[in-house]
Enzyme design. Structure first.
Site, short mmCIF file in Angstrom:
data_model
loop_
_atom_site.label_atom_id
_atom_site.label_comp_id
_atom_site.label_asym_id
_atom_site.label_seq_id
_atom_site.Cartn_x
_atom_site.Cartn_y
_atom_site.Cartn_z
N CYS A 15 0.87 -1.17 0.00
CA CYS A 15 0.00 0.00 0.00
C CYS A 15 0.91 1.23 0.00
CB CYS A 15 -1.00 -0.01 1.15
SG CYS A 15 -0.31 0.14 2.80
N CYS A 89 -1.89 1.52 -4.33
CA CYS A 89 -0.62 2.15 -4.71
C CYS A 89 -0.56 2.42 -6.22
CB CYS A 89 0.60 1.35 -4.24
SG CYS A 89 0.88 -0.21 -5.07
N CYS A 93 3.74 0.32 -8.30
CA CYS A 93 4.24 -1.03 -8.04
C CYS A 93 4.82 -1.61 -9.32
CB CYS A 93 3.11 -1.92 -7.53
SG CYS A 93 3.66 -3.54 -7.00
#
Length: 137
Positions: A15, A89, A93
């Site tokens: 996150c 996120c 990522c």
């Protein structure tokens, strides 16, 4: 299946701040799997400390997060994981071929009262339990 070089599947929870949702999910998977799953958590912009409400509601479940701390998301962590679970996120990522990615739409517990954080915790527990059933049939 395991990219970690052993027979345990590995899961990375990501996150933004690695202070609430991903920490709770990682703690549940660690606890519920009894060590049968390698578990990591990280944040794209890690906070200074865990969300006190997340720590409190996990303590209600008998899980101690007082020694946990936010960690920065690294390419190596993603490469070492079989399953990458993102929680808000977005595109920060890194994506690698051959990895299983899931995005869990969960409310951010930052600044929320204990009742709201408990509901988020319970949602996470349900998702982690379902994930574990897939990983360790």
């Amino acid at each position: 299946m395991a990219a970690t070089g052993n027979d345990r599947p590995s899961v990375l929870f990501v996150c933004v701040h690695n202070a609430g949702r991903s920490q709770m999910a990682a703690a549940y998977l660690q606890e519920l799997s009894g060590g049968k799953v390698s578990v990591l958590s990280a944040g794209s912009e890690p906070g200074d400390r865990l969300n006190p409400a997340a720590v409190a509601v996990m303590a209600e479940e008998g899980i101690d997060l007082t020694q946990a701390s936010p960690k920065v998301l690294t390419t190596e962590a993603v490469q070492a994981s079989d399953v990458v679970i993102t929680m808000g996120c977005g595109d920060t990522c890194p994506v690698f071929p051959g990895k299983r990615y899931e995005d869990w739409q969960l409310e951010d517990p930052a600044g929320k009262d204990l009742e709201v954080v408990r509901a988020i915790r319970d949602d996470i527990k349900g998702r982690v339990t379902a994930l574990l059933a897939e990983l360790i049939p």
